[in-house]
Design an enzyme around this catalytic site. Structure first.
Site, PDB file in Angstrom:
ATOM      1  N   ASN A   1      -0.764  -5.050 -11.343  1.00 54.18           N
ATOM      2  CA  ASN A   1      -0.846  -4.408 -11.644  1.00 54.18           C
ATOM      3  C   ASN A   1       0.503  -3.296 -11.410  1.00 54.18           C
ATOM      4  OD1 ASN A   1      -1.745  -1.111 -12.086  1.00 54.18           O
ATOM      5  ND2 ASN A   1      -2.859  -1.497  -9.819  1.00 54.18           N
TER       6      ASN A   1
ATOM      7  N   ASP B   1       8.503  -3.408  -7.192  1.00 54.58           N
ATOM      8  CA  ASP B   1       7.369  -3.017  -7.188  1.00 54.58           C
ATOM      9  C   ASP B   1       6.706  -4.605  -6.285  1.00 54.58           C
ATOM     10  OD1 ASP B   1       4.166  -2.630  -6.925  1.00 54.58           O
ATOM     11  OD2 ASP B   1       4.352  -2.845  -8.651  1.00 54.58           O
TER      12      ASP B   1
ATOM     13  N   HIS C   1       1.647 -10.795  -1.119  1.00 50.76           N
ATOM     14  CA  HIS C   1      -0.124 -11.247  -0.645  1.00 50.76           C
ATOM     15  C   HIS C   1      -0.013 -12.837   0.151  1.00 50.76           C
ATOM     16  CE1 HIS C   1      -1.844  -8.413  -2.751  1.00 50.76           C
ATOM     17  NE2 HIS C   1      -1.126  -8.138  -3.692  1.00 50.76           N
TER      18      HIS C   1
ATOM     19  N   ASN D   1       0.795   2.427   0.442  1.00 47.97           N
ATOM     20  CA  ASN D   1      -0.818   1.927   0.775  1.00 47.97           C
ATOM     21  C   ASN D   1      -0.544   0.905   1.914  1.00 47.97           C
ATOM     22  OD1 ASN D   1       1.567   0.271  -0.403  1.00 47.97           O
ATOM     23  ND2 ASN D   1      -0.160   0.062  -1.685  1.00 47.97           N
TER      24      ASN D   1
ATOM     25  N   ASP E   1       0.599   4.716  -4.412  1.00 50.67           N
ATOM     26  CA  ASP E   1       1.481   3.890  -5.718  1.00 50.67           C
ATOM     27  C   ASP E   1      -0.117   2.897  -5.179  1.00 50.67           C
ATOM     28  OD1 ASP E   1       2.292   1.972  -7.007  1.00 50.67           O
ATOM     29  OD2 ASP E   1       2.645   0.972  -5.592  1.00 50.67           O
TER      30      ASP E   1
ATOM     31  N   HIS F   1       6.571  -3.109  -1.166  1.00 44.88           N
ATOM     32  CA  HIS F   1       5.504  -2.827  -0.172  1.00 44.88           C
ATOM     33  C   HIS F   1       5.639  -3.567   0.749  1.00 44.88           C
ATOM     34  CE1 HIS F   1       2.667  -0.772  -2.925  1.00 44.88           C
ATOM     35  NE2 HIS F   1       3.114  -1.720  -4.214  1.00 44.88           N
TER      36      HIS F   1
END
Length: 429
Positions: A277, A304, A308, A91, A151, A59
């Site tokens: 998750n 993954d 954040h 995403n 995802d 991500h």
């Protein structure tokens, strides 16, 4: 073009060899190669030389959440971790569900120069699970998308999932499924089990993952298309994938480093850094995942990497965002859980972290042998290194690592992207 001689490295963990890089390619592999004409000589005795690592699941947050990560900072983190290519998940804001957005991410990757960025396209418009996104247009774009995933959300509608599998079959694409039955995980905060019962936190049952995997491997078989299972996390999921592969169905799967090492017992601390998750599972699940990665049931390791900002994690458990950063620590965790336990050798690590993910993503130029004539996408590792993880030194914009202060083995000393050093002596070039 410069010439670089890597002297005495153990290629894929084997005997010590010299590797000469000439421009963008590997010119020679052998012993006693002369340094004549080499602009740089790296003395690599005791180090492991691997093909550049490939991550199927990253991500990068850009566009839209540049407070968490950007393509530039994320690819810097990837290079430090030994990666020469990453697949950027869809995403973002706006969602990567059109040719325009995936091309934007792809071009940002080209500009960053630290590793190749292959965008992953959304399966459905806005990740809403109602209408197929522009799969064909994204494939035909400059980004040449081959992997599609919602995802963060599951494609829970069986008809939509079937249509997506049918659509991508035309160009040998793959649907990467986030296996999470939404009704079974409403309000879920952690793995459903003894610990969740004792803590009074909403449980996330293994069957929520396993039921979607069971459905999707059957759909893939029915359609004759490719399905990839993202971040597989339970022993039951392992058995389903093993069964599907025994049938000869075109099913692949990945496991994250954190699911190979950490368990739900850590949630007793209520530290939101462990909120992820799918959730951290039990010791029995961890054992099953390691064994499945070793025997090839699970094809590859994928980080993954989910950055954040501080405020999204420094809060009460229920309000915290899910996810962990992982690019800079992935190889160390794999060394600890798989190599030092004797489950994989370094050639196996190269297979699970480079060869197979590149093949699943149909990524040309990566996951190639360390031999003459191949692209010089390479990672040099010092396996003897031991050090505590200090997120203050991360190249990533975010610091939400579950390994802070934990001693992990191994360190990437050099990363080469088509012959150009992106990391030198453990630091960004």
């Amino acid at each position: 073009m410069s010439k670089i001689l890597i002297r005495g490295a153990r290629v894929l963990g084997g005997e010590a060899q010299d590797v000469l890089i000439d421009g963008e390619t590997i010119a020679q592999v052998g012993t006693g190669l002369p340094a004549d004409g080499a602009t740089t000589v790296i003395e690599a005795e005791g180090r492991i030389l691997l093909p550049g690592l490939v991550d199927l699941h990253t991500h990068l947050r850009e566009p839209g959440r540049e407070d968490s990560e950007t393509v530039l900072t994320g690819t810097k983190a990837a290079a430090v971790g030994g990666f020469t290519a990453v697949h950027a998940m869809a995403n973002t804001f706006p969602v990567a569900d059109t040719a325009g957005v995936v091309e934007q991410v792809w071009r940002l990757g080209k500009e960053s120069g630290y590793c190749d960025v292959q965008p992953v396209g959304a399966v459905t418009v806005g990740l809403e699970g109602k209408h197929l996104a522009e799969l064909g247009a994204m494939h035909d774009s400059a980004a040449a998308v081959r992997v599609f995933s919602d995802d963060g959300k599951c494609v829970d509608d069986a008809v939509i999932m079937r249509r997506a599998l049918e659509y991508v079959k035309a160009f040998d694409g793959v649907i990467a499924q986030h296996a999470q039955e939404p009704r079974l995980t409403e309000g879920a905060q952690m793995n459903e089990g003894i610990v969740s019962a004792e803590l009074g936190l909403g449980g996330w049952p293994a069957v929520a993952e396993e039921s979607i995997i069971a459905r999707d491997v059957l759909l893939a078989a029915h359609v004759g298309s490719r399905v990839h299972i993202c971040h597989l996390s339970t022993a039951g999921s392992v058995e389903l994938v093993r069964w599907a592969k025994s049938k000869g169905w075109n099913v692949t799967a990945e496991v994250t480093p954190h699911h190979l090492l950490l368990t739900d017992e850590l949630v007793r601390s209520y530290n939101p850094v462990y909120k992820v998750n799918p959730p951290l599972r039990t010791e029995a699940d961890v054992t099953a995942l390691r064994e499945a990665l070793a025997d090839g049931t699970i094809d590859c390791v994928a980080t993954d990497h989910a950055p954040h900002p501080h405020e999204d994690k420094d809060c009460e458990w229920a309000a915290a965002a899910m996810g962990m950063v992982g690019l800079e620590t992935a190889l160390s965790v794999v060394q600890e859980t798989m190599v030092e336990t004797g489950l994989l050798d370094w050639a196996g690590v190269a297979d699970r972290m480079s060869f197979r993910p590149a093949r699943i993503g149909r990524l040309d130029g990566h996951g190639r042998p360390v031999s003459a004539g191949e692209p010089a996408n390479l990672t040099l590792v010092d396996p003897a290194y031991r050090g505590a993880v200090d997120p203050a030194g991360f190249a990533s914009r975010s610091r939400n690592t579950p390994y802070e202060g934990r001693e992990l083995p191994g360190r990437v000393t050099h990363t080469f992207l088509r012959g150009r050093a992106t990391v030198v002596d453990g630091n960004l070039a």
